[in-house]
Design a protein around this motif. Structure first.
Motif, PDB file in Angstrom:
ATOM      1  N   ALA A  95      -7.782  12.677  -5.815  1.00 28.08           N
ATOM      2  CA  ALA A  95      -9.085  12.601  -6.445  1.00 28.08           C
ATOM      3  C   ALA A  95      -9.821  13.848  -5.937  1.00 28.08           C
ATOM      4  O   ALA A  95     -11.119  13.881  -6.140  1.00 28.08           O
ATOM      5  N   GLY A  96      -8.985  14.656  -5.235  1.00 28.23           N
ATOM      6  CA  GLY A  96      -9.671  15.982  -4.474  1.00 28.23           C
ATOM      7  C   GLY A  96     -10.203  15.863  -3.286  1.00 28.23           C
ATOM      8  O   GLY A  96     -11.046  16.791  -2.968  1.00 28.23           O
ATOM      9  N   PHE A  97     -10.191  15.099  -2.451  1.00 28.55           N
ATOM     10  CA  PHE A  97     -10.764  14.754  -1.140  1.00 28.55           C
ATOM     11  C   PHE A  97      -9.845  14.897   0.002  1.00 28.55           C
ATOM     12  O   PHE A  97      -8.695  14.544  -0.109  1.00 28.55           O
ATOM     13  N   GLU A  98     -10.303  15.493   1.005  1.00 27.06           N
ATOM     14  CA  GLU A  98      -9.353  15.359   2.202  1.00 27.06           C
ATOM     15  C   GLU A  98      -9.589  14.141   2.950  1.00 27.06           C
ATOM     16  O   GLU A  98     -10.846  13.495   2.803  1.00 27.06           O
ATOM     17  N   ALA A 143     -18.258   3.383   0.948  1.00 23.82           N
ATOM     18  CA  ALA A 143     -17.300   2.501   0.206  1.00 23.82           C
ATOM     19  C   ALA A 143     -16.373   1.581   1.223  1.00 23.82           C
ATOM     20  O   ALA A 143     -16.055   2.065   2.584  1.00 23.82           O
ATOM     21  N   TRP A 144     -15.947   0.646   0.683  1.00 25.11           N
ATOM     22  CA  TRP A 144     -14.927  -0.289   1.556  1.00 25.11           C
ATOM     23  C   TRP A 144     -13.732  -0.449   0.903  1.00 25.11           C
ATOM     24  O   TRP A 144     -13.392  -0.492  -0.198  1.00 25.11           O
ATOM     25  N   ASN A 145     -12.461  -0.069   1.571  1.00 22.44           N
ATOM     26  CA  ASN A 145     -11.180   0.141   1.295  1.00 22.44           C
ATOM     27  C   ASN A 145     -10.652  -1.469   1.437  1.00 22.44           C
ATOM     28  O   ASN A 145      -9.633  -1.429   2.102  1.00 22.44           O
ATOM     29  N   ALA A 146     -10.983  -2.574   1.000  1.00 22.72           N
ATOM     30  CA  ALA A 146     -10.502  -3.701   0.946  1.00 22.72           C
ATOM     31  C   ALA A 146     -10.188  -4.388   2.364  1.00 22.72           C
ATOM     32  O   ALA A 146      -9.066  -4.666   2.532  1.00 22.72           O
ATOM     33  N   PRO A 147     -11.199  -4.268   3.285  1.00 26.74           N
ATOM     34  CA  PRO A 147     -10.561  -5.034   4.680  1.00 26.74           C
ATOM     35  C   PRO A 147     -10.860  -6.351   4.250  1.00 26.74           C
ATOM     36  O   PRO A 147     -11.186  -6.910   3.266  1.00 26.74           O
ATOM     37  N   ARG A 201      -7.853   0.971 -10.317  1.00 26.05           N
ATOM     38  CA  ARG A 201      -9.303   0.780 -10.428  1.00 26.05           C
ATOM     39  C   ARG A 201      -9.962   0.986  -9.349  1.00 26.05           C
ATOM     40  O   ARG A 201     -10.958   1.491  -9.046  1.00 26.05           O
ATOM     41  N   HIS A 202      -9.395   0.290  -8.201  1.00 20.27           N
ATOM     42  CA  HIS A 202      -9.963   0.503  -6.920  1.00 20.27           C
ATOM     43  C   HIS A 202     -10.236   1.686  -6.316  1.00 20.27           C
ATOM     44  O   HIS A 202     -11.485   2.122  -5.993  1.00 20.27           O
ATOM     45  N   TRP A 203      -9.398   2.498  -6.436  1.00 24.84           N
ATOM     46  CA  TRP A 203      -9.365   3.906  -6.094  1.00 24.84           C
ATOM     47  C   TRP A 203     -10.314   4.748  -6.965  1.00 24.84           C
ATOM     48  O   TRP A 203     -10.746   5.950  -6.536  1.00 24.84           O
ATOM     49  N   ALA A 204     -10.269   4.500  -8.153  1.00 22.09           N
ATOM     50  CA  ALA A 204     -11.314   5.168  -9.047  1.00 22.09           C
ATOM     51  C   ALA A 204     -12.753   4.941  -8.703  1.00 22.09           C
ATOM     52  O   ALA A 204     -13.360   5.729  -8.853  1.00 22.09           O
ATOM     53  N   CYS A 205     -12.731   3.682  -8.196  1.00 25.43           N
ATOM     54  CA  CYS A 205     -14.274   3.318  -7.969  1.00 25.43           C
ATOM     55  C   CYS A 205     -14.633   4.013  -6.644  1.00 25.43           C
ATOM     56  O   CYS A 205     -15.941   4.706  -6.410  1.00 25.43           O
ATOM     57  N   ALA A 217     -13.645   6.923  -5.410  1.00 27.26           N
ATOM     58  CA  ALA A 217     -13.672   8.269  -5.730  1.00 27.26           C
ATOM     59  C   ALA A 217     -14.903   8.546  -6.563  1.00 27.26           C
ATOM     60  O   ALA A 217     -15.867   9.424  -6.301  1.00 27.26           O
ATOM     61  N   GLY A 218     -15.458   7.555  -7.285  1.00 25.93           N
ATOM     62  CA  GLY A 218     -16.633   7.531  -8.173  1.00 25.93           C
ATOM     63  C   GLY A 218     -17.765   7.424  -7.103  1.00 25.93           C
ATOM     64  O   GLY A 218     -18.906   8.183  -7.164  1.00 25.93           O
TER      65      GLY A 218
END
Length: 426
Positions: free
Chosen positions: A35-38, A122-126, A363-367, A369-370
């Protein structure tokens, strides 16, 4: 404020020698890069875990300080990290004076850091292991409001976060189900061959991957368990492989002790050379039986059938199986696990994680990045959280706590403040 466009801070227990915890930043780094992020990993103590392929980390203090590490966003998780418990039982943190607060620091502190920096969170599904008190919920609510995207990995965690229900908390599969996207199985074949050579195991050997954690064998006759595992493996034409994936949980010591009871030729993986090597062992085994959620997830992701020993029955076990539609892979004890495992068919080659679960992760990673692409969103809620935390701290610690940054060192070390009035002689 200077920002480094595209840099995201990843907050979690990424400085401990635990397989699953160390996979999260690797999987996240790849997804964020797409998604273009480091990605820069954050952990309580900072530094690097004892694996060459683990990401280096910065500490929580660096996450709090934009001048030391500029960022465009903060990502919390994954792992079982949404709690306020002391981590003093871990020498790695207790010795550094971090244990009492760093558990909350990884997520509540990350939320404060996002507010101070005025950047998205954002939360990465902890996961959430235990309930919060009514007092804690008063601060938890604004913390959730401050995040642009909140996800957890199971329904149990969502209920613990929001007992009355919260439609905006998303439940998604554990992100480690994405592992073959990072390391396709074919690319792990050479790692597996090297492991067999290193352990003097013939290449045609079919391996039974076993993971035993102290909590899963508490109160059990280990000698009898070792015999049961040996007899099961022999009956299935398999060679036991003891995979000690969590050094911080004493998995290597547990595996070595059990090996004495098994007594048969086996592969002891208590000295993994890399996270890739552990993954290769799980991906190329014939069967998995164990108490490690991420051991099971890795095996399933590469098409290796498995059974999860839910002793105790944490929400995370049934939660992941609900995503994959495989509740039949859950066992309450080792005897039941071996009965279930005896009915499992050999590895089929394809993933046992259904396409729907991977689509949910897309969808999770798209959210995520959004969320990072919209820095102005939730800005008011981030500031409201910071004010709620400040009010709570003053109420709990008194006004002296709030004045401490303005005072010189001698004054901070002076007499205690009681009821807002300093005690001193006339």
């Amino acid at each position: 404020m200077m920002r480094m466009p595209g840099t995201v801070l990843l907050s979690g227990m990424f400085d401990m020698n635990n397989y699953g915890d160390l996979l999260f930043p690797l999987v996240a780094r790849q997804r964020l890069a797409e998604a273009g992020f480091e990605a820069v990993a954050v952990a309580p103590a900072g530094g690097r875990a004892a694996f060459p392929d683990a990401l280096p980390t910065v500490d929580i203090g660096t996450m709090m300080d934009a001048s030391r590490q500029p960022a465009a966003g903060i990502l919390i998780g994954g792992g079982y990290i949404i709690h306020a418990h002391s981590l003093d039982f871990l020498d790695h943190y207790a010795g550094a004076g971090l244990g009492s607060w760093c558990g909350a620091g990884l997520w509540l502190g990350a939320t404060l850091a996002a507010a101070m920096r005025d950047i998205p969170l954002a939360w990465n599904a902890p996961g959430v292991p235990h309930p919060f008190s009514a007092r804690q919920h008063r601060l938890l609510a604004p913390a959730l409001e401050a995040a642009s995207y909140v996800s957890v990995r199971d329904e149990g965690s969502r209920r613990l976060l929001a007992p009355q229900g919260a439609a905006d908390i998303v439940v998604v599969p554990d992100p480690i189900a994405d592992l073959p996207r990072l390391w396709p199985k074919a690319q792990l074949a050479e790692d597996y061959r090297h492991l067999l050579v290193r352990k003097n195991i013939p290449p045609e050997t079919r391996l039974l991957a076993l993971h035993l954690r102290s909590r899963s064998i508490a109160g059990i006759d280990q000698a009898a368990l070792g015999v049961a595992l040996r007899d099961f493996a022999a009956g299935q034409g398999l060679t036991p492989m003891l995979v000690a994936v969590g050094e911080s949980h004493d998995d290597p010591a547990v595996a070595r002790q059990l090996a004495k009871s098994i007594g048969t030729p086996l592969l002891m993986l208590d000295d993994p050379l890399s996270l890739r090597e552990i993954t290769a062992a799980l991906a190329h085994g014939a069967l998995y039986v164990g108490a490690s959620l991420h051991g099971y997830i890795a095996a399933a992701a590469y098409g290796v059938p498995g059974v999860l020993v839910a002793r105790p029955r944490y929400n995370k076990f049934a939660g992941f199986l609900a995503h994959t539609g495989r509740p039949q892979d859950l066992a309450g004890d080792w005897s039941e696990a071996l009965r279930i495992a005896a009915r499992r068919q050999p590895a089929c080659g394809g993933s046992l994680v259904p396409a729907a679960a991977i689509t949910a992760l897309d969808r999770h990673w798209a959210c995520i990045a959004g969320a990072f692409a919209a820095p102005a969103a939730r800005a008011a809620q981030r500031q409201a959280f910071a004010m709620a935390l400040l009010r709570g701290a003053v109420a709990a610690e008194g006004p002296a706590w709030a004045m401490a940054p303005f005072l010189n060192r001698r004054m901070r070390a002076g007499p205690a403040v009681h009821g807002g009035t300093a005690s001193h002689s006339a």
